[in-house]
Motif scaffolding. Structure first.
Motif, short mmCIF file in Angstrom:
data_model
loop_
_atom_site.label_atom_id
_atom_site.label_comp_id
_atom_site.label_asym_id
_atom_site.label_seq_id
_atom_site.Cartn_x
_atom_site.Cartn_y
_atom_site.Cartn_z
N ALA A 36 -3.03 16.26 8.35
CA ALA A 36 -2.11 16.56 8.15
C ALA A 36 -1.79 16.73 6.31
N ASN A 37 -2.97 16.97 5.69
CA ASN A 37 -3.92 16.82 4.16
C ASN A 37 -3.01 15.22 3.69
N GLY A 38 -3.40 14.08 4.67
CA GLY A 38 -2.66 13.03 4.53
C GLY A 38 -3.87 11.97 4.07
N VAL A 39 -3.47 10.86 4.72
CA VAL A 39 -4.29 9.73 4.38
C VAL A 39 -5.13 9.35 5.11
N GLY A 40 -4.22 10.12 6.44
CA GLY A 40 -5.98 10.21 7.87
C GLY A 40 -7.48 10.53 7.57
N ALA A 41 -7.24 11.52 7.11
CA ALA A 41 -8.29 12.65 6.12
C ALA A 41 -9.13 11.35 5.92
N ASP A 56 0.06 12.24 11.31
CA ASP A 56 0.28 12.93 11.15
C ASP A 56 0.46 11.84 9.52
N GLY A 57 1.75 12.50 8.36
CA GLY A 57 0.84 11.72 7.27
C GLY A 57 0.67 10.68 6.55
N ASP A 58 0.84 9.55 7.10
CA ASP A 58 0.85 8.27 7.17
C ASP A 58 -0.51 7.74 8.60
N ALA A 59 -0.89 8.39 9.44
CA ALA A 59 -1.77 8.36 10.29
C ALA A 59 -1.37 7.15 11.10
N ASP A 60 0.03 7.19 11.80
CA ASP A 60 0.45 6.72 12.60
C ASP A 60 0.45 7.02 13.97
N ARG A 61 0.80 8.86 13.90
CA ARG A 61 1.11 9.24 14.78
C ARG A 61 -0.33 9.96 15.56
N ILE A 62 -0.36 10.34 16.56
CA ILE A 62 -1.50 11.59 16.97
C ILE A 62 -0.65 11.75 18.86
N VAL A 63 -1.28 12.90 17.99
CA VAL A 63 -0.74 14.04 19.49
C VAL A 63 -2.32 15.12 20.21
N PHE A 64 -2.56 15.15 20.64
CA PHE A 64 -3.80 15.61 21.42
C PHE A 64 -3.35 17.52 22.07
N TYR A 65 -4.74 18.32 22.45
CA TYR A 65 -4.04 19.49 22.27
C TYR A 65 -5.29 20.68 23.05
N TYR A 66 -5.46 21.70 23.47
CA TYR A 66 -6.08 22.77 23.55
C TYR A 66 -5.55 23.72 24.37
N ALA A 72 0.84 -1.34 0.10
CA ALA A 72 0.12 0.12 0.34
C ALA A 72 0.20 1.51 0.27
N ARG A 73 0.56 2.34 -0.21
CA ARG A 73 1.33 3.73 -0.07
C ARG A 73 0.47 4.82 0.65
N ASP A 74 1.24 5.53 0.42
CA ASP A 74 0.35 6.97 1.09
C ASP A 74 -0.40 8.03 -0.10
N THR A 75 -0.26 9.31 0.25
CA THR A 75 -0.69 9.89 -0.77
C THR A 75 0.04 10.60 -1.61
N ARG A 76 1.80 10.36 -1.20
CA ARG A 76 2.86 11.51 -1.88
C ARG A 76 2.79 11.15 -3.33
N LYS A 82 -18.15 12.71 18.16
CA LYS A 82 -18.52 13.47 17.00
C LYS A 82 -16.96 14.03 16.48
N VAL A 83 -16.32 13.75 15.25
CA VAL A 83 -15.57 14.52 14.95
C VAL A 83 -15.31 15.54 14.02
N THR A 84 -14.25 16.38 13.23
CA THR A 84 -14.18 17.73 12.27
C THR A 84 -13.02 17.78 12.17
N ILE A 85 -12.87 17.35 10.59
CA ILE A 85 -11.28 17.38 10.10
C ILE A 85 -11.40 18.41 9.47
N ILE A 86 -10.34 18.91 9.95
CA ILE A 86 -9.29 19.95 8.96
C ILE A 86 -8.26 19.34 8.68
N ASN A 87 -7.35 20.05 7.07
CA ASN A 87 -6.13 19.91 6.43
C ASN A 87 -6.61 17.84 5.71
N ASP A 88 -7.35 18.55 5.48
CA ASP A 88 -8.36 16.89 4.49
C ASP A 88 -7.30 17.18 3.24
#
Ligand code: NG1
Ligand code: ZN
Length: 528
Positions: free
Chosen positions: A217-222, A286-296, A129-133, A241-247
């Motif tokens: 991250a404008n990547g495959v996670g979107a 991140d760009g291949d959706a294996d990392r996540i960090v939360f924030y506020y 498989a590949r990411d969106t590059r 409930k999610v709102t996806i940005i940078n998709d």
């Protein structure tokens, strides 16, 4: 049977660039996409050999460069159980990639065959498989040439997240294989179905939480998170409930650009395109959706990051509580790297009283160590990680807490760190506990910290020991660092060469932001 002439002919179409020396590093081969064609062709061959060696088990190949810039790409192999390629074979990958001529290539292949007593007549099967590059399709074509050259069967899974590829590789080796032509679709469907159902079980009837804003991250996670959310909503349209940005995965130049988990973690600020109000909960993949960090952000505008260390602390705390309630005799442990915030280690050891070990950077090291516990929690500070549940923990018979533990074990992608499954995992704990991000953040206070890159003429002269926290070479440098560190209250700093970029990384912590930045700056000065 292996047809060496066929390999030679195919290889001539993907010649090695003479001047480049390749290494299979922390995350496989990774560099500017234009240098990778020959490497990827050869990875196809290696995957075929590995499948033959393992009695026709399915081997996975992922073409991605994760959080790196869009112009980069990379490739890594996945073993049949969904874990990273066995270390000895990383050496073979490097040897194959560096064979200069077609003759050299054949010699390396033959030596791998004989060293491993590979039965050439065995069938080989690989999925990829590949990411969106934008460089993906061309590299996939080179990969397919390699797979064909070794007479392996290849199944193209199209665009997937890295964790989906790990999960599906493992699935194919333990469950019924789909009919030809249905792999791509099933790799999505089975994944969504599994994690959506597990999420539904884990959240129970606890009160629902507010929307999470996800920077993909404008990547495959979107697209994948969007589809996963649709599956969850089919079961119950009220629990997530999610709102996806940078998709935007189609616009050139946007992938990981001023957004994504690495950008947010390193810069300690929100991504481009997100207007954070203080009541908002947000996260970045991140760009291949294996990392996540939360924030506020706090009411006064202070940015608060809930990184991999906080995810580990949240998860370990909840699991330990369930284990206690159920009266189970299960050992829970946490694995970190030197990049873990000092306060997180103190919290785990002193408040939660859970054993913590420190290993070198790279998920494969954390994964191996975590397997030593009945429940092994591992996260890199950057948000890459997962939790491993041994089968004892999975079959223990003690009512409610056990059921919840069971649900959690199903909700986490145990083959590899997975941003989407981690997102559901965190949400389910927060829902069970009815915790806000503020409450979660307050379990301990991060020590101010800074991670900087230093470009040096040769990063390979930097050698480390003690889980990368001490430099042994260049001689005398560690003593200088120690002297600096001693001048700062709660000072901590270390230096190591990156395994994925041509830089040296400097990390520093101290009790104030000013001290920490000064320490990082001074240590960087020593390295440069
Ligand atoms: P390197 O470049 O070796 O520091 C980076 C990350 C690792 C890991 C790999 C693979 C940091 C400091 N380093 O490795 O944790 O995630 O990339 O993606 O975050
Ligand atoms: Zn990644």
């Amino acid at each position: 049977i292996i047809d060496y002439n066929k390999i030679k002919e195919a290889s001539a179409k993907h010649p090695k660039l003479k001047e480049i020396n390749y290494t299979y590093g922390t995350a496989g081969f990774r560099m500017k996409a234009e240098y990778l064609e020959s490497v990827i062709f050869r990875v196809g061959i290696l995957a075929g050999l590995r499948s033959k060696k393992l009695n026709s088990k399915v081997i996975g190949i992922m073409v991605t460069a994760s959080h790196n810039p869009e112009a980069d790409n990379g490739v890594k192999l996945v073993d049949p159980n969904g874990e990273m390629l066995e270390q000895r074979w990383e050496g073979y990958a490097t040897q194959l990639a560096n064979a200069q001529s077609e003759e050299d290539l054949i010699t390396v292949i033959k030596s791998i065959v004989s060293q491993n007593e590979i039965d050439e007549s065995k069938n080989a099967i690989v999925v990829y498989a590949r990411d969106t590059r934008p460089s993906g399709p061309k590299l996939i074509a080179a990969l397919e040439d390699g797979i064909k050259a070794i007479n392996a069967v290849g199944e193209n899974l199209g665009i997937k997240t890295t964790p989906q590829l790990h999960y599906f590789t493992n699935y194919l080796n333990c469950c019924e294989k789909p009919a030809e032509g249905r792999y791509e679709e099933l790799a999505d469907k089975l994944y969504y179905e599994k994690f959506a159902n597990a999420f539904y079980k884990a959240v129970g009837d606890n009160q629902r939480l507010s929307t999470v804003y996800i920077d993909a991250a404008n990547g495959v996670g979107a697209p994948k998170l969007r589809e996963l959310t649709e599956w969850i909503n089919k079961i119950n349209d009220n629990i997530f409930k999610v709102t996806i940005i940078n998709d935007d995965i189609n616009a050139r130049g946007k992938l990981n650009f001023q957004c994504g988990a690495d950008y947010v973690k390193t810069g300690q600020n929100p991504p481009l395109g997100l207007n954070l109000a203080c009541e908002h909960r947000a996260a970045s993949l991140d760009g291949d959706a294996d990392r996540i960090v939360f924030y506020y952000v706090e009411e006064d505008g202070t940015f608060r990051l809930l990184d991999g260390d906080k995810i580990a602390a949240l998860s370990a705390g909840f699991i330990i509580e369930l284990v206690k309630t159920a009266g189970l005799d299960i050992n829970v442990g946490v694995v970190q790297t030197a990049y873990a915030n000092g306060s997180s280690t103190a919290y785990l050891e002193e408040e939660l009283k859970v054993p913590v070990s420190c290993v070198p950077t790279g998920v494969k090291h954390l994964h191996h160590k975590a397997q030593e516990y009945d429940v092994g929690v591992y996260f890199e500070a950057n948000g890459h990680g997962t939790i491993l549940f041994s089968s004892e923990a999975r079959t223990a018979e003690q009512e409610k807490a056990v059921k919840k533990l069971q649900a959690l074990s199903e909700l986490i992608n145990q083959t590899v760190g997975d941003a989407l499954s981690d997102l559901l995992f965190v949400e389910s704990i927060l829902m069970n506990r009815q915790w806000s991000f503020q409450k979660w953040n307050s379990i301990y206070t991060d020590m101010p910290n800074r991670l900087v890159k230093v470009v040096v003429s040769n990063r390979h002269i930097f050698k480390t020991t003690n889980a990368e926290r001490t430099l042994v070479e260049p001689k005398g440098l560690q003593e200088k660092i120690d002297k600096l560190v001693a001048q700062y209250k709660n000072g901590r700093s270390f230096v190591r060469p990156s395994g994925t970029e041509d830089v040296v990384r400097v990390y520093a912590e101290a009790s104030t932001r000013e001290d920490c930045d000064e320490l990082a700056f001074k240590v960087a000065g020593l390295v440069y």
